[in-house]
Design a protein around this motif. Structure first.
Motif, PDB file in Angstrom:
ATOM      1  N   LEU A 153    -101.096 -19.200 -16.349  1.00  0.00           N
ATOM      2  CA  LEU A 153    -101.061 -19.374 -17.807  1.00  0.00           C
ATOM      3  C   LEU A 153    -101.431 -18.099 -18.542  1.00  0.00           C
ATOM      4  O   LEU A 153    -100.988 -17.885 -19.680  1.00  0.00           O
ATOM      5  CB  LEU A 153    -101.988 -20.514 -18.215  1.00  0.00           C
ATOM      6  CG  LEU A 153    -101.540 -21.910 -17.779  1.00  0.00           C
ATOM      7  CD1 LEU A 153    -102.575 -22.950 -18.180  1.00  0.00           C
ATOM      8  CD2 LEU A 153    -100.185 -22.259 -18.385  1.00  0.00           C
ATOM      9  N   PRO A 164     -98.340 -18.445 -21.233  1.00  0.00           N
ATOM     10  CA  PRO A 164     -99.058 -19.595 -21.799  1.00  0.00           C
ATOM     11  C   PRO A 164     -98.156 -20.778 -22.124  1.00  0.00           C
ATOM     12  O   PRO A 164     -98.633 -21.923 -22.165  1.00  0.00           O
ATOM     13  CB  PRO A 164     -99.696 -19.018 -23.071  1.00  0.00           C
ATOM     14  CG  PRO A 164     -99.719 -17.530 -22.857  1.00  0.00           C
ATOM     15  CD  PRO A 164     -98.519 -17.219 -22.023  1.00  0.00           C
ATOM     16  N   GLU A 204     -98.200 -24.282 -20.198  1.00  0.00           N
ATOM     17  CA  GLU A 204     -99.357 -25.182 -20.120  1.00  0.00           C
ATOM     18  C   GLU A 204     -98.962 -26.660 -20.038  1.00  0.00           C
ATOM     19  O   GLU A 204     -99.480 -27.389 -19.169  1.00  0.00           O
ATOM     20  CB  GLU A 204    -100.300 -24.950 -21.298  1.00  0.00           C
ATOM     21  CG  GLU A 204    -101.574 -25.776 -21.192  1.00  0.00           C
ATOM     22  CD  GLU A 204    -102.616 -25.341 -22.188  1.00  0.00           C
ATOM     23  OE1 GLU A 204    -103.760 -25.850 -22.111  1.00  0.00           O
ATOM     24  OE2 GLU A 204    -102.308 -24.487 -23.055  1.00  0.00           O
TER      25      GLU A 204
END
Length: 628
Positions: A256, A260, A263
């Motif tokens: 992540l 990101p 997620e």
């Protein structure tokens, strides 16, 4: 002895993977009878999904299976490349003017396999043997391959497919390759991988995404289907247990930190039970052909998964191997020399892809993903085109780069890099004038050759022969074609009193004159005279050699190379004279038989994987190959 003949065909393919079946389809379409022998019996289990590039899609179209495969697969637009956060390259198939299709395909292995099997099953000339273990490559009384023996079931019954050619497509650990006596050179990759499937984030593009970040972080994402994304996290070789000890949550956080947006997708990954650990014990076989045998796909070369190249390279292999096989079958010449044009066509592309994978995918040893990764990305456009188009990218020039695009690595290699304002023969004559002439025997021989028009290797090349034999510590030397013994004496002086030089000559008058010169030079005790056909003489002498000189009837040059190289020791030298053929090399050696034979030998010598060959502008041109 085998229990019974199961089939009589032209070609037997070992391995029913997509590339083996693609080769079978190409040969069936050309009117040949084909058998496929495969160890699998159940083809329902799930296998990996593969990226198929536009060039390979074109190959599938030529085989008549593209539409059926596309109907069951997902299209991909190209690649994104990220370094330390920002996307620094967005590469799209649609932006390649010469791409045959504006997309790639995410194709499940089983889908392609079943499409090919369905197509092949419609042909009366196709036979499939499931659950088979190959035990022997059969040969006739003259040593020519004539079949494959295999067992099925409990192994109690052995069957035979009679054939003229075997194509091994049975994977990295190929038993067929071992039976053919072909060895491989293991390739060491500096990374391993942790992989898993995750739900595809909403709005995620249909691309392969590659990420490089500081701290040796490499992430690959492949949107192979509308619903899932394949995740690959790169780790250093041998570090999996260390990563595992740190815990799955730590792995998730690292991924992540690079992307990101994953997620929501990673929330459903439970832990180590949902992932797989991969190492990449790659290899490239020392040769891809033997008498009656060809290797394709991962049997010949096993690379990493970076860039999704393995199946594409295998499909290109299949197309090239089919062309070579059809020509060889028509000519009734299934020798390794006849089949080698396949390897000469395919090996350079494979080795270039392997080099790029090593640069692009391995974690940086200094822990920085920045400058090194940017250097890779700078040349990515050209490599993207090469990977997308396959062999055609290496046969046609690339389009001019856009303004501001990086130039490194994208220019075509020039074919003229020397531009001197002097004549070659004038330089050689100057070198001859500068060379000491304090050896009465060699001077007498040179004058005799000049007056009687006897071809000799010449004084400059003779001196080089002495240096080569001395530096390589040669003790056993074989000469194909020795005339009055000019090169014989240079070599005999180099091998020393414990050495042996085998002189060959079919003209007894020249041989008698050579004996006189050898006696004068004081090296008769280390020269053995063989009068008659040089190739037959070579076969009559046992053992390997440190140096072989080829300066015989030029029509024999290809035969000499094929006979001599297997009997050179590692580090031994193969030297061929007259490779410039009085300048005819500049025009493809012309149409006369001797020139064509010299050109054929030189092409084979330069392509021979066990030789490192250099062309030397000395005399009428020397080719010097070191065996490794």
């Amino acid at each position: 002895m085998p229990d019974h003949i199961a089939a009589k065909v032209d070609v037997c393919v070992i391995g029913a993977g997509p590339h083996g079946l693609a080769l079978a389809k190409a040969l069936i379409d050309a009117g040949r009878e084909i058998a496929v022998v495969d160890r699998e019996t159940d083809r329902t289990g799930k296998r990996q999904t593969m990226l198929i590039q536009p060039g390979a899609i074109k190959a599938l179209d030529r085989l008549g299976v593209r539409e059926a495969i596309e109907a069951a697969t997902h299209k991909l637009d190209g690649y994104d490349y990220y370094v330390n956060g920002p996307r620094i390259a967005a590469l799209r198939y649609a932006d390649l003017d010469d791409s045959p299709y504006p997309y790639g395909l995410g194709v499940p292995y089983r889908t392609m396999q079943h499409v090919f099997l369905d197509e092949l099953g419609r042909h009366a000339g196709f036979r499939l043997f499931d659950g088979a273990t190959v035990t022997t490559l059969l040969k006739d009384a003259y040593g020519a391959l004539n079949g494959v023996a295999f067992t099925t079931g409990d192994g109690s019954e052995e069957q035979v497919v009679e054939c003229r050619l075997v194509v091994a497509a049975d994977g990295e650990g190929s038993p067929t390759r071992a039976l053919a006596g072909i060895t491989v050179q293991p390739t060491t990759w500096d990374y391993e991988a942790i992989t898993f499937l995750a739900p595809r984030p909403e709005g995620w593009p249909s691309v392969l995404s590659n990420y490089r970040s500081d701290g040796n972080r490499y992430l690959g994402l492949a949107a192979y289907s509308p619903d899932e994304v394949s995740v690959l996290w790169g780790i250093r070789s041998g570090s999996f247990e260390e990563v595992r000890e740190e815990g799955f949550d730590a792995l998730r956080e690292r991924i992540l930190s690079v992307e990101p947006r994953l997620e929501p997708s990673l929330a459903g990954i439970r832990g180590w039970e949902d992932v797989r650990h991969h190492s990449f014990p790659g290899h490239i076989a020392d040769t891809w052909v033997a008498d009656g045998v060809m290797l394709i796909g991962s049997t010949a070369h096993s690379l990493t998964t970076f860039g999704g190249q393995n199946m594409n390279l295998a499909l290109y292999d299949a197309a090239s191997a089919a062309r070579t096989a059809l020509r060889a079958l028509d000519a009734d010449d299934l020798s390794a020399a006849s089949l080698r044009e396949f390897e000469q066509e395919r090996r350079p592309l494979v080795e270039n892809i392997a080099k790029f994978q090593t640069q692009a995918a391995a974690p940086d040893t200094n822990g920085s993903g920045g400058p090194a990764a940017e250097a890779v990305a700078a040349g990515l456009q050209q490599m993207f085109r090469s990977m997308a188009l396959g062999p055609e990218a290496w046969q046609t020039p690339a389009a001019a780069p856009a303004a501001g695009a990086a130039q490194s690595g994208s220019a075509a290699i020039p074919d003229r890099i020397y531009n001197f304002g002097f004549r070659y023969d004038e330089i050689l004559n100057w070198a001859w004038r500068k060379t000491p002439k304090n050896d009465p025997v060699m001077t007498e021989m040179g004058m005799y050759a000049w007056q009687h028009q006897v071809p000799i290797i010449g004084p400059l090349s003779g001196r080089l022969l002495w240096q080569l034999a001395t530096m390589s510590r040669s003790r056993r030397v074989f000469e194909f074609g020795s005339a009055i013994g000019f090169s014989t004496i240079w070599l005999a002086r180099a091998v020393g009193p414990e050495g042996k030089v085998y002189y060959t000559e079919s003209d007894e008058t020249l041989a008698e004159r050579a004996r006189e010169f050898v006696e004068k030079a004081g090296v008769a005790d280390r020269v053995e005279f063989l009068i008659g056909d040089a190739v037959k003489s070579f076969r009559s002498v046992e053992g390997d050699f440190d140096l072989v000189l080829c300066d015989v009837d030029k029509r024999l040059y290809p035969t000499v190379l094929r006979e001599a190289v297997p009997r050179l020791r590692d580090g031994g030298l193969f030297v061929a004279d007259n490779v410039f053929w009085n300048g005819a090399c500049l025009n493809g050696y012309g149409d006369e038989p001797m020139g064509r034979a010299v050109g054929e030998m030189l092409d084979e010598m330069l392509a021979e994987p066990s030789l490192f060959t250099t062309l030397l502008p000395l005399g009428d041109g020397l080719a010097v190959g070191v065996k490794s």
